[in-house]
Scaffold this active site. Sequence first.
Site, mmCIF file in Angstrom:
data_model
loop_
_atom_site.group_PDB
_atom_site.id
_atom_site.type_symbol
_atom_site.label_atom_id
_atom_site.label_comp_id
_atom_site.label_asym_id
_atom_site.label_seq_id
_atom_site.Cartn_x
_atom_site.Cartn_y
_atom_site.Cartn_z
ATOM 1 N N LYS A 1 0.850 -1.218 0.036
ATOM 2 C CA LYS A 1 0.042 -0.150 -0.023
ATOM 3 C C LYS A 1 0.957 1.069 -0.117
ATOM 4 C CE LYS A 1 0.865 1.067 4.363
ATOM 5 N NZ LYS A 1 1.677 2.339 4.908
ATOM 6 N N PRO B 1 9.756 -4.920 0.051
ATOM 7 C CA PRO B 1 10.883 -4.378 1.053
ATOM 8 C C PRO B 1 10.295 -4.469 2.273
ATOM 9 C CG PRO B 1 10.805 -2.731 -1.009
ATOM 10 C CD PRO B 1 9.617 -3.650 -0.925
ATOM 11 N N GLY C 1 9.559 -3.475 5.970
ATOM 12 C CA GLY C 1 9.590 -2.059 6.965
ATOM 13 C C GLY C 1 10.004 -0.861 6.170
ATOM 14 N N GLY C 2 9.374 -0.687 5.078
ATOM 15 C CA GLY C 2 9.587 0.511 4.075
ATOM 16 C C GLY C 2 8.316 1.623 4.438
ATOM 17 N N GLY D 1 3.832 -1.599 4.218
ATOM 18 C CA GLY D 1 2.656 -2.471 4.863
ATOM 19 C C GLY D 1 2.767 -3.843 4.373
ATOM 20 N N GLY D 2 3.832 -4.352 3.977
ATOM 21 C CA GLY D 2 4.164 -5.761 3.811
ATOM 22 C C GLY D 2 3.710 -6.907 4.836
ATOM 23 N N SER E 1 1.756 -6.363 7.430
ATOM 24 C CA SER E 1 0.303 -6.386 7.665
ATOM 25 C C SER E 1 -0.579 -6.892 6.599
ATOM 26 C CB SER E 1 -0.249 -4.816 7.808
ATOM 27 O OG SER E 1 0.294 -4.351 8.907
ATOM 28 N N SER E 2 0.046 -6.742 5.289
ATOM 29 C CA SER E 2 -0.691 -7.423 4.056
ATOM 30 C C SER E 2 -0.531 -8.835 4.123
ATOM 31 C CB SER E 2 -0.195 -6.726 2.985
ATOM 32 O OG SER E 2 -0.766 -7.126 1.851
ATOM 33 N N ASP F 1 -3.161 -1.406 10.663
ATOM 34 C CA ASP F 1 -3.249 -1.464 8.922
ATOM 35 C C ASP F 1 -3.790 -2.693 8.242
ATOM 36 O OD1 ASP F 1 -1.958 1.023 8.982
ATOM 37 O OD2 ASP F 1 -0.177 0.177 7.912
#
Length: 284
Positions: free
Chosen positions: A14, A98, A100-101, A104-105, A107-108, A140
Amino acid sequence: MSNEISRNWPAPAKLNLFLHINGRRADGYHELQTLFQFIDCCDLLDFRVTQTPELILHSDMSAVVADSDNLILRAAKSLQQATGYPGGAEIWLEKRLPMGGGLGGGSSDAATTLVALNQLWNTQLSNDELATIGLKLGADIPVFIRGFAAFAEGVGERLQAVTPTEFWYLVIAPDAHVSTAAVFQDPLLPRNTPKLGIDTLMSQPWANDCQDLVVSKYPQVAKALGWLLEYAPSRMTGTGACVFGEFSSQQQALAALAKLPSDMQGFVAKGMNISPLIVRLNHP
């Protein structure tokens, strides 16, 4: 029970197209107004339903993440507990986003786990019920479960569907790890942006209240943003470190990517108001 693997469940990134901090609550959480949009760059997850209740995660990341701290396994366990489902799952994560950029990886990944296993286990929870489970794991997660671009308020849990322009984006991932907790604890973070109605917010220039603070503390973020601003309207997503520029066509975004300095990493992605996860759910 089938041992077949259900493959290629997407966990999209996101972008926060804007992020305003309106105040700090008594419990320490911050009141926010933000606009979420998905992009077509995704982690991918595969699932195999098992008759035994064990939850097993295969990932090149899992060696450095304790099981108790991994959002994917916590999400699966939470769904087991909420539904009383007696079986389990084997899960494979292909990490493409990536870490922690501000994309939202994590959470996704958790949201995709809840949505996929709810279908594969046939536990039949509604999206509202899944979002309630998800919110306990991360603020998120509900937006990824609901799967539509959204204006969010509160700590991010109050969502209203919106349809911002689906730009092409050049996303740059600076070589810096920005601690979300440290950003929100910093005394220099602005916390007094006035709350505005959605119509006003959608029509005015967009900004990220965390950006100036992060840029001042992380030279890599400042450098990436400065370079990107030469080519397009650009800002930071979330608390960073990723920054993104808006382009009206894929060709323009790719042309800028071709000029990216060798010490920066980036990729081109398409904005999506309907999540790839929802597309996958409706067209298995």
